[in-house]
Design an enzyme around this catalytic site. Structure first.
Site, PDB file in Angstrom:
ATOM      1  N   ARG A   1       0.447  -1.534  -0.294  1.00  0.00           N
ATOM      2  CA  ARG A   1       0.038   0.015   0.038  1.00  0.00           C
ATOM      3  C   ARG A   1       1.104   0.931  -0.093  1.00  0.00           C
ATOM      4  O   ARG A   1       1.153   2.065   1.435  1.00  0.00           O
ATOM      5  CB  ARG A   1      -1.152  -0.137   1.579  1.00  0.00           C
TER       6      ARG A   1
ATOM      7  N   HIS B   1      -4.240   4.658   4.575  1.00  0.00           N
ATOM      8  CA  HIS B   1      -4.961   3.652   4.366  1.00  0.00           C
ATOM      9  C   HIS B   1      -5.938   4.449   3.774  1.00  0.00           C
ATOM     10  O   HIS B   1      -6.485   3.820   3.258  1.00  0.00           O
ATOM     11  CB  HIS B   1      -5.301   3.100   5.577  1.00  0.00           C
TER      12      HIS B   1
ATOM     13  N   TYR C   1       3.064   5.553  11.798  1.00  0.00           N
ATOM     14  CA  TYR C   1       3.820   3.826  12.216  1.00  0.00           C
ATOM     15  C   TYR C   1       5.002   3.419  11.191  1.00  0.00           C
ATOM     16  O   TYR C   1       4.967   2.079  11.523  1.00  0.00           O
ATOM     17  CB  TYR C   1       2.691   3.290  11.839  1.00  0.00           C
TER      18      TYR C   1
END
Lengths: 326, 355
Positions: B254, B258, B267
């Protein structure tokens, strides 16, 4: 007409609906070879084969989720959740999937499916086999919740549920499965979902109830009417969602008093909803506060105390007298 | 004998390496198919980048970008027959476009229009699923229906690595195996489930190996290699049509957040992102096609322009589509509106007090 129990009426209806429409298939735990733990599906697998009467692995979410998948692709599944207390495992598939697929797809898809499940107390079951959880599903727009109180109603309502194009939760009071026999026509008939049944007319008070407490309420009322000069109207809701407002309001406007009886816990359930409805739309017809006679706000108890926990004849009688005292 | 997870051997299928060089015998894929695969990847990325921009401008709502996953989505959906069904999550724009959903429909979805849910009206694509893993069971039920009705249709559930932790995923694989259903589960292992890395999602070495526990076939494929995904999916569909369900793990990344509401720098390390950008699926396929002599920079530029025009056109259609009206929400709850809903609906836009 044939004399039959509620479980026999359910079994006959499933058989007739499967004969009528080959898109109807049954799936659930132990419903095939074993015919269901209560024999609701007895003989169906032998008659229709393993493809249409399916013994599934023990996975409630999958039973309901697969039914959603089937129903949106042309079948009319009738899923069984072995006991209603097990339906928590399938809450997402019930409330977020089956209930919402018509909405989510803006009417492009629909889920014509039935989830049948036995429930209710007085049968001395292990934990989580007796809980009345209908209240959870009143809060899920898109679902219909139907509950028969007799063999005759079970047949007409189940046939209507199977032919309905919305998902229907069909709740079967297990205490009534074999409690009594009554005359049931073998031929096809439907009972309209969304309409309540006025079991008897009366002038002084309305009792609104459904499912397992209906025969109990009838007995209590018969005894009271025999000994005292009172006239009580009894409404069997038959469908708990969407609720038949018209019948409830017409009755309460006439009698001015209401008692609501159900086995489910008191708070936030059907009783609360009915009481709120009467307050919103018929308050000035009331001559007494509305009383709810229900299970207590605790988890369903152990068998040794369940008779006191359930709305029994004594508590229902007290409720009626209290309301009539105003 | 103990069954030891480390003894399970999973070999990742790859046809093109990161630079677009063939690493094994070329499968029988026609040039026309190569062009089709590539053009769809370009279209998906172009849509994705525009959607991100439009969200930043406040013209559409929350969007879940799929940048980096084009090969996994296009390669798998390109192999489908018209009669096959897709059960997507919310990150499946690429796969859904290939299978017939319009870009305008996706814009409407992100703009909060009820019509954004009507993908199934004109294509065999279920509405976007928000609940992680729930669509796996719908794919199972759909596959079951197609089997009983002899439709020769395969149902394909798309989920991510995070979704494989859900009970519905496991129940779906189990049912698929028990009833030998025509279903394929495409897991896009994009390494991140919002902020949780794949290593914390499962202790399995691979997701592909989970298939074995359910008695079905699993396979791991380089999810940034569109040829590997395409040819694997073709084989999976063949198996599924014979009642042999398949779990495909497409290993991808990805590249973006998100969703537009997320900041991945909180993160994950930029080094990791940079490393995966080198494995980009579009870059790789482009190099392969140029090397093969069927593509060049000029054609490439033009393709991006065409894709861009199509996106503009789709956005125009979406913005010209009448918005949803509040009273419409009552129309899709039940087939027949019960009196309560009629009554509530009648109060919308009036000053009447609902009783």
């Amino acid at each position: 007409m044939t004399l039959m129990t509620m479980i026999e009426a359910i079994n006959l209806t499933l058989k007739k609906e499967m004969e009528r429409d080959n898109k109807v298939i049954c799936l659930g735990e132990d419903i095939g070879k074993n015919g269901g733990v209560f024999r609701a599906t007895d003989g169906l697998q032998a008659h229709f084969g393993e493809e249409r009467v399916v013994d599934t692995p023990i996975a409630e979410s999958a039973i309901v989720g697969a039914a959603v998948g089937m129903a949106t692709r042309g079948l009319r599944p009738v899923a069984e959740i072995q006991f209603l207390g097990f339906i928590y495992e399938a809450m997402d598939q019930m409330a977020a999937q089956a209930a919402r697929i018509r909405f989510r797809s803006a009417g492009t898809l629909q889920a014509p499916m039935v989830v049948r499940s036995p429930f209710g107390g007085g049968v001395r079951t292990p934990e989580l086999h007796s809980d009345s959880l209908e209240g959870l599903f009143l809060h899920s727009p898109g679902l219909k919740v139907v509950m028969p109180s007799s063999a005759y109603d079970a047949k007409g309502l189940l046939a209507a549920a199977i032919r309905d194009n919305d998902p229907v939760l069909f709740l079967e009071p297990m205490k009534l499965y074999r409690a009594f026999k009554e005359e049931v026509p073998e031929e096809d008939y439907l009972i309209e979902i969304g309409k309540a049944n006025v079991l008897q007319e009366g002038e002084d008070l309305t009792i609104i109830t459904y499912g397992p407490t209906v025969p109990l309420v009838k007995n209590v009322v018969n005894q009271l009417e025999a000994s005292e000069n009172i006239s009580i109207e009894i409404i069997d809701l038959r469908t708990i969602s969407p609720i038949d407002e018209e019948t409830i309001l017409a009755s309460v406007q006439k009698t001015g008093r209401a008692v609501i009886v159900h086995e489910a816990v008191k708070t936030g359930g059907a009783g609360a909803e009915i009481s709120a409805l009467i307050n919103e739309k018929a308050l000035f017809h009331l001559t007494a506060p509305i009383i709810r006679v229900t299970g207590f706000d605790t988890p369903y108890p152990v068998p040794s105390v369940e008779d006191d926990w359930l709305p029994n004849a004594t508590r229902i009688g007290q409720g009626i007298k209290e309301v009539l005292s105003h | 004998m103990w069954v030891e997870p480390n003894e399970i051997v999973v070999n990742r299928v790859q046809i093109l390496d990161e630079t677009g060089k063939l690493v094994r015998t070329y499968p029988d894929i026609k040039d026309e198919e190569l062009l089709g695969l590539y053009k769809w990847m370009v279209q998906a990325r172009t849509f994705d980048q525009r959607a991100l921009k439009l969200q930043r401008q406040g013209r559409i709502g929350t969007y879940a970008p799929m940048i980096g996953q084009e090969a996994a989505q296009i390669g798998s959906a390109f192999a489908l027959g018209e009669q096959d069904w897709i059960y997507p999550s919310y990150r499946e724009v690429g796969a859904s476009l290939v299978h017939g959903v319009s870009m305008a429909n996706f814009f409407l979805y992100t703009m909060g229009n009820l019509k954004g849910g009507t993908s199934a009206q004109n294509s065999n694509v279920f509405p976007v699923q928000i609940i992680i893993g729930a669509q796996c069971l719908h794919a199972v039920g759909g596959a079951w229906a197609s089997k009983l009705q002899n439709e020769n249709s395969v149902s394909v559930a798309y989920i991510g690595d995070g979704g494989t932790s859900q009970g519905d995923f496991h129940e779906a694989l189990n049912f698929a195996g028990v009833y030998k259903l025509p279903v394929v589960f495409v897991v896009q292992n994009n390494q991140w489930a919002i902020s949780v890395p794949r290593s914390k999602q499962t202790a399995s070495n691979t997701i592909a190996q989970k298939a074995a526990a359910y008695g079905i076939t699993g396979i791991q494929v380089d999810g940034n290699d569109v040829l590997a995904v395409y040819s694997t999916m073709q084989q999976a569909l063949e198996r599924a049509r014979e009642g042999k369900p398949v779990l495909i793990e497409a290993v991808t990344y990805r590249q973006g957040p998100h969703t537009t509401a997320d900041d991945p720098t909180k993160y994950r390390q930029n080094d990791e992102v940079e490393e995966w950008l080198l494995k980009d699926p579009i870059k790789r396929m482009k190099a392969f096609m140029i090397e093969r002599g069927i593509w060049n920079e000029e054609l490439d530029q033009r393709e991006f322009e065409i894709a861009n025009d199509k996106v503009s056109h789709a956005f125009e259609i979406a913005t010209n589509t009448p918005g949803s009206k509040t009273e419409e929400v009552f129309d899709f709850v039940y087939e027949q509106k019960p009196p309560q809903l009629k009554e509530q609906q009648s109060t919308i836009g009036t000053e009447g007090v609902l009783k």
